[in-house]
Design a protein around this motif. Structure first.
Motif, mmCIF file in Angstrom:
data_model
loop_
_atom_site.group_PDB
_atom_site.id
_atom_site.type_symbol
_atom_site.label_atom_id
_atom_site.label_comp_id
_atom_site.label_asym_id
_atom_site.label_seq_id
_atom_site.Cartn_x
_atom_site.Cartn_y
_atom_site.Cartn_z
ATOM 1 N N SER A 65 0.834 -1.198 0.000
ATOM 2 C CA SER A 65 0.000 0.000 0.000
ATOM 3 C C SER A 65 0.873 1.253 0.000
ATOM 4 C CB SER A 65 -0.944 0.004 1.208
ATOM 5 O OG SER A 65 -0.229 -0.084 2.416
ATOM 6 N N GLU A 66 0.392 2.257 -0.716
ATOM 7 C CA GLU A 66 1.047 3.559 -0.833
ATOM 8 C C GLU A 66 2.467 3.471 -1.409
ATOM 9 O OE1 GLU A 66 0.431 6.190 2.514
ATOM 10 O OE2 GLU A 66 -1.215 4.912 3.193
ATOM 11 N N THR A 67 2.711 2.463 -2.240
ATOM 12 C CA THR A 67 4.023 2.298 -2.869
ATOM 13 C C THR A 67 4.093 3.036 -4.196
ATOM 14 O OG1 THR A 67 3.317 0.269 -3.944
ATOM 15 C CG2 THR A 67 4.448 0.035 -1.843
ATOM 16 N N GLN A 68 5.299 3.274 -4.659
ATOM 17 C CA GLN A 68 5.558 3.876 -5.968
ATOM 18 C C GLN A 68 6.127 2.772 -6.859
ATOM 19 O OE1 GLN A 68 4.700 7.084 -6.651
ATOM 20 N NE2 GLN A 68 3.891 7.049 -4.574
ATOM 21 N N LEU A 69 5.320 2.308 -7.808
ATOM 22 C CA LEU A 69 5.704 1.198 -8.677
ATOM 23 C C LEU A 69 5.657 1.589 -10.158
ATOM 24 C CD1 LEU A 69 3.650 -1.422 -6.711
ATOM 25 C CD2 LEU A 69 6.112 -1.533 -7.003
ATOM 26 N N GLN A 70 5.786 2.874 -10.465
ATOM 27 C CA GLN A 70 5.692 3.311 -11.852
ATOM 28 C C GLN A 70 6.778 2.633 -12.691
ATOM 29 O OE1 GLN A 70 6.089 5.259 -9.126
ATOM 30 N NE2 GLN A 70 5.495 7.347 -9.554
ATOM 31 N N GLY A 71 6.343 2.033 -13.802
ATOM 32 C CA GLY A 71 7.275 1.431 -14.746
ATOM 33 C C GLY A 71 7.886 0.129 -14.272
ATOM 34 N N THR A 72 7.371 -0.439 -13.207
ATOM 35 C CA THR A 72 7.917 -1.685 -12.668
ATOM 36 C C THR A 72 7.471 -2.875 -13.514
ATOM 37 O OG1 THR A 72 7.986 -0.792 -10.443
ATOM 38 C CG2 THR A 72 7.934 -3.174 -10.617
ATOM 39 N N LEU A 89 0.689 2.681 -9.726
ATOM 40 C CA LEU A 89 1.036 1.567 -10.606
ATOM 41 C C LEU A 89 1.070 1.993 -12.066
ATOM 42 C CD1 LEU A 89 -1.402 -0.869 -8.818
ATOM 43 C CD2 LEU A 89 1.069 -0.857 -8.561
ATOM 44 N N GLY A 90 1.208 3.280 -12.314
ATOM 45 C CA GLY A 90 1.219 3.789 -13.677
ATOM 46 C C GLY A 90 2.351 3.185 -14.493
ATOM 47 N N GLU A 101 -7.751 -11.801 -5.899
ATOM 48 C CA GLU A 101 -8.075 -11.282 -4.577
ATOM 49 C C GLU A 101 -7.184 -10.115 -4.136
ATOM 50 O OE1 GLU A 101 -9.258 -14.298 -1.598
ATOM 51 O OE2 GLU A 101 -8.676 -15.758 -3.139
ATOM 52 N N ALA A 102 -6.466 -9.496 -5.055
ATOM 53 C CA ALA A 102 -5.647 -8.325 -4.714
ATOM 54 C C ALA A 102 -6.548 -7.116 -4.465
ATOM 55 C CB ALA A 102 -4.665 -8.026 -5.839
ATOM 56 N N THR A 103 -6.066 -6.163 -3.695
ATOM 57 C CA THR A 103 -6.809 -4.945 -3.386
ATOM 58 C C THR A 103 -6.125 -3.766 -4.064
ATOM 59 O OG1 THR A 103 -7.506 -5.807 -1.250
ATOM 60 C CG2 THR A 103 -7.595 -3.415 -1.533
ATOM 61 N N PHE A 104 -6.905 -3.054 -4.891
ATOM 62 C CA PHE A 104 -6.385 -1.903 -5.634
ATOM 63 C C PHE A 104 -7.125 -0.620 -5.284
ATOM 64 C CE2 PHE A 104 -5.380 -5.515 -8.332
ATOM 65 C CZ PHE A 104 -4.064 -5.260 -8.659
ATOM 66 N N ARG A 105 -7.823 -0.571 -4.186
ATOM 67 C CA ARG A 105 -8.653 0.595 -3.852
ATOM 68 C C ARG A 105 -7.847 1.883 -3.952
ATOM 69 N NH1 ARG A 105 -11.247 -0.437 1.587
ATOM 70 N NH2 ARG A 105 -11.840 1.714 1.257
ATOM 71 N N GLU A 106 -8.380 2.811 -4.771
ATOM 72 C CA GLU A 106 -7.811 4.145 -4.964
ATOM 73 C C GLU A 106 -6.393 4.128 -5.548
ATOM 74 O OE1 GLU A 106 -8.366 6.666 -1.514
ATOM 75 O OE2 GLU A 106 -9.999 5.357 -0.861
ATOM 76 N N ALA A 107 -6.027 3.065 -6.240
ATOM 77 C CA ALA A 107 -4.698 2.982 -6.860
ATOM 78 C C ALA A 107 -4.705 3.637 -8.236
ATOM 79 C CB ALA A 107 -4.271 1.523 -6.990
ATOM 80 N N ASN A 108 -3.566 4.148 -8.648
ATOM 81 C CA ASN A 108 -3.385 4.688 -9.993
ATOM 82 C C ASN A 108 -2.890 3.552 -10.876
ATOM 83 O OD1 ASN A 108 -2.604 5.891 -12.361
ATOM 84 N ND2 ASN A 108 -0.970 7.110 -11.462
ATOM 85 N N PHE A 109 -3.698 3.171 -11.852
ATOM 86 C CA PHE A 109 -3.404 2.038 -12.722
ATOM 87 C C PHE A 109 -3.217 2.500 -14.160
ATOM 88 C CE2 PHE A 109 -3.502 -2.394 -11.658
ATOM 89 C CZ PHE A 109 -3.594 -3.068 -12.871
ATOM 90 N N CYS A 110 -3.140 3.806 -14.392
ATOM 91 C CA CYS A 110 -3.109 4.370 -15.745
ATOM 92 C C CYS A 110 -1.936 3.864 -16.570
ATOM 93 C CB CYS A 110 -3.070 5.893 -15.684
ATOM 94 S SG CYS A 110 -4.594 6.583 -15.050
ATOM 95 N N SER A 111 -2.224 3.533 -17.804
ATOM 96 C CA SER A 111 -1.240 3.114 -18.805
ATOM 97 C C SER A 111 -0.499 1.835 -18.436
ATOM 98 C CB SER A 111 -0.232 4.232 -19.078
ATOM 99 O OG SER A 111 -0.901 5.383 -19.536
ATOM 100 N N GLY A 126 -12.715 2.355 -7.057
ATOM 101 C CA GLY A 126 -12.077 3.662 -7.188
ATOM 102 C C GLY A 126 -10.817 3.667 -8.038
ATOM 103 N N VAL A 127 -10.620 2.641 -8.859
ATOM 104 C CA VAL A 127 -9.414 2.538 -9.700
ATOM 105 C C VAL A 127 -9.687 3.118 -11.076
ATOM 106 C CG1 VAL A 127 -7.762 0.954 -10.770
ATOM 107 C CG2 VAL A 127 -8.596 0.516 -8.470
ATOM 108 N N ASP A 128 -8.753 3.872 -11.601
ATOM 109 C CA ASP A 128 -8.844 4.438 -12.943
ATOM 110 C C ASP A 128 -8.075 3.543 -13.899
ATOM 111 O OD1 ASP A 128 -8.871 5.900 -15.264
ATOM 112 O OD2 ASP A 128 -7.699 7.575 -14.469
ATOM 113 N N PHE A 129 -8.803 2.838 -14.773
ATOM 114 C CA PHE A 129 -8.180 1.931 -15.736
ATOM 115 C C PHE A 129 -8.016 2.603 -17.105
ATOM 116 C CE2 PHE A 129 -9.817 -1.272 -12.746
ATOM 117 C CZ PHE A 129 -8.687 -2.080 -12.632
#
Length: 135
Positions: A65-72, A89-90, A101-111, A126-129
């Motif tokens: 939670s609250e991690t920065q995983l951009q481009g991972t 998670l952009g 069963e993963a939880t993505f509530r309010e996560a950034n999933f763009c691109s 609350g996820v933006d796909f």
């Protein structure tokens, strides 16, 4: 005219060293190679893993939670029951990952690339796909 080439070199680290450094308070692991490591049940809240390689890693039931995983890169990773709440998670590559069963509530999933990824019973409230590649 000079031509400069920038190469991203991953620093390889095993699970033991990574968890020891995290426990000591280090949080920025951008560009690290943790492919095929076992981090099952790890508490990694607020870790910085931008541009990291976690392909084929086992992160089942980990707290990211609250991690920065951009481009991972999380290709073929076991992410079953992982908490990604409010994570960035952009542009992350989840190709063929298990996100059951993963939880993505309010996560950034763009691109993100989620082709051939399993999302069974995942919480995506609350996820933006937008701009995601999914199949």
């Amino acid at each position: 005219m000079r031509l400069y080439v920038l190469l991203w070199i991953y620093k390889t680290m095993d699970a033991r060293e990574f968890l020891e450094r995290y426990a000591a308070g280090e949080r920025d692991f951008a560009g690290i190679d943790l492919s095929e490591v076992d981090l099952q049940n790890a508490d990694l809240r607020r870790v910085q893993l931008r541009e990291a390689n976690l392909s084929k890693a086992n992160l089942e039931n980990a707290d990211l939670s609250e991690t920065q995983l951009q481009g991972t890169i999380l290709e073929e990773a076991n992410l079953r029951k992982v908490n990604f709440q409010r994570a960035n998670l952009g542009e992350t590559n989840f190709r063929r990952a298990n996100l059951e069963e993963a939880t993505f509530r309010e996560a950034n999933f763009c691109s993100s690339n989620s082709v051939y990824t399993t999302f069974e019973r995942a919480n995506v409230q609350g996820v933006d796909f937008s701009s995601c590649k999914m199949r």
